[in-house]
Design an enzyme around this catalytic site. Sequence first.
Site, PDB file in Angstrom:
ATOM      1  N   GLU A 202     -43.941  -3.466  -2.780  1.00 26.55           N
ATOM      2  CA  GLU A 202     -44.766  -2.703  -1.845  1.00 26.55           C
ATOM      3  C   GLU A 202     -43.944  -2.013  -0.752  1.00 26.55           C
ATOM      4  O   GLU A 202     -44.208  -2.162   0.444  1.00 26.55           O
ATOM      5  CB  GLU A 202     -45.827  -3.615  -1.217  1.00 26.55           C
ATOM      6  N   GLU A 322     -49.718  -7.529  -9.454  1.00 23.53           N
ATOM      7  CA  GLU A 322     -50.690  -8.314  -8.687  1.00 23.53           C
ATOM      8  C   GLU A 322     -52.052  -7.653  -8.855  1.00 23.53           C
ATOM      9  O   GLU A 322     -52.155  -6.429  -8.840  1.00 23.53           O
ATOM     10  CB  GLU A 322     -50.357  -8.355  -7.188  1.00 23.53           C
TER      11      GLU A 322
END
Length: 736
Positions: A202, A322
Amino acid sequence: MILKSNKLAGIKQLLLILLLLGGSSAIAQDEVDINLDTRHAVNGVSEFDRAKFIQLHASAMDNEWPSEEVKEQFLTDYDVYLGRNNGSMPWNLSITKQDPNKDGWPSVTHIQELGTKAINNYKDNASAHKYEDRRGNYMMGGQPVMYPNQTKEIGPDGEKWYMAKDGYQPLAEFFANYIKYFHGTGGTTGLKQPKYLEVMNEPFVHADDMNSTRENIAELHRVVALRVKELNPDIKVGGYTAAYPAYEASDFKHWENNWKMFIDVAGDEMDFFSLHLYDNDSATDPEDKNYRAGSNVEAILDMVEHYGFLKFGYIKPFVLSEYGALASDEYGTPYTKERDWRNIRSFSTMLMQFLEKPDVIDVAIPFVILKANWWTHESGNKYPHRLFRQKKELAGETGEEWVYTEVVKFFQLWSNVKGTRVDTKSNNLDTQVDTYVDGNKAYVILNNMHLMPQTITLDIKGFGNANMESIYIKHLHADNSGIPSLDESTVYSAISSFDIGREATAILEYTFDKAIDISESSNESKYYADKYFQRISSGQQMNFTINGVDTGEYGEAVLRLGLGRDHGKSLKPSVKINGTVVDVPDNVRGVDQKSRDRFFGIIEIPVAYELLKENNDIQIQFGDAGGHISSLSLQAFKFSKEIKREDIATGINGLFDNIKFQIVPNPVQSELTIIGLDKGKYQYSIFNLSGMQVKTAFIDVYQDETKLLVEDLPKGMYLFNIAEKQKSQSVKFFKL
């Protein structure tokens, strides 16, 4: 006005219209059609790959397993695979020494020394070796803390140093040598190399913290990928591990400044694209549903696919490292079973979507970690996404011992599923269905995206002369208190319907007395339009082409229209395919997205298979301006035999006995021939696929064939219905 031969005929015509329109919940309940003898392959992929989809965000050597016994029981009993590690590489970089001959570069010699220690540790940990077959799709990744911004000290005490940027080559050198020297080929040679490397977790949301830009981070990915694959040619490198992918934000500036930019800068060197998908629903308001699951997930993936196809000429796979549920108000709150339910319902709903794309999704990892002892909120409460909790964390319980959270029920639910995917279809996008056949077993998976309980009618065919012996049913739902409940039961006779809970999942494991013969096929392919991302203007016709479509005698098709528009704007354009208007449905998959700032989703438009050509022209026109068409693609399903779905389309076959007739030719240009009717007087009606009656009259049958002129009908798909006393039949035909 409907002409009536008698009262019952009029009632049946009204039922037909209601069924076509989906206008009566008492009649048009959700139905699924399942053909056990028909293999459903997506670009050749049809097997349920548990190593791809049933994963845990952990490793066998993780020190947070409560015990070896618990680890073995969980991984083997529930058949779970090991997914991802994002801590080892950042930690080992933090203790790596500097190259004595090159300031700001890591010492390759020291990386080799650290790697030798890691290999010896693994060599001595024989209990971990037996799980090597459970990490075939294992992934390792970096963290933003590794970014070389000359502010983070690296190395042992007394030898601290700062990594140089140097075009990101120093960091690339660490990644490449870490992968090479920390791994062996398994067993006493050391842990096997991971299959995937995510360069950074991220990173775009941490760009400011790293004192960097998204463009620089994309360049870092490109440089790291080149060097890693130079030393480790078998590993796949990807990114950018996107968080919060709201492409439609700021009139799609989010797309242009993030994903499109990343693909343009680093896409050539990426073996996969990775991102995180979370439903964002409130922990304090259960009716605040800001779900991605449904049409939004479809639009996110389709836009990357479509742009990637236009740029590279093929589709690069996805890694969804995820996914699950994430509520901004849940961090720092005490553990509750209700919170676990929000994750569970998101896991199964998204997994059902991912299973539809086994050809382009390499890995999908539900975000479940072990104990998460590395994070505690200032309130003393623990990280929310966990497989284990201490008993004392739940209100009303005491004890220091570690026990499963309710999330384990997700893995229990899916523990048995395996086999070959077979043909399924639902008459409602919010009732998801998938089925796998393994020998004499069939696993029928139902997922309810409706925000209310649902009765699902089951039409299961194609089991030949096999006899059903039993159905083992698992039903994972929330009870009246919002707490997950996994109900299990076994029945020994066929069932025609199943009552499923709100946002619940059920897996029906059928056992037959002999193996199912899967002798037919449904081969699915996806084709992309010649352009994507088109601004919508009022009344302006947008023209697309979709070429190279492989069609056969039998099949089905769906046009997938990606839209990003402000709320209140139309989601029902005029759509023509090869000159014929097709109906655009009202329903989208999942919630209506009213809690999101804008609508961004896929409109799934059924297309008459007879309309398709090898090269297809599509015209789309909106009556109002604003927003964009984000992507456009066509799913085509090529069948080896005709699959009749009259029950799904109208429900007529399930309500009435059939009249035996057929119509030829089909498609028809001017005159239909009706074959097979007994002599007598019949009322017929013709409906378009919007449920509107366009013609009705009586016909007198006095010979084997009866002619009927339809030359005045516009080109398109129609439903021809004949009703007589207590019998009725409907047949689709296409007017040229």
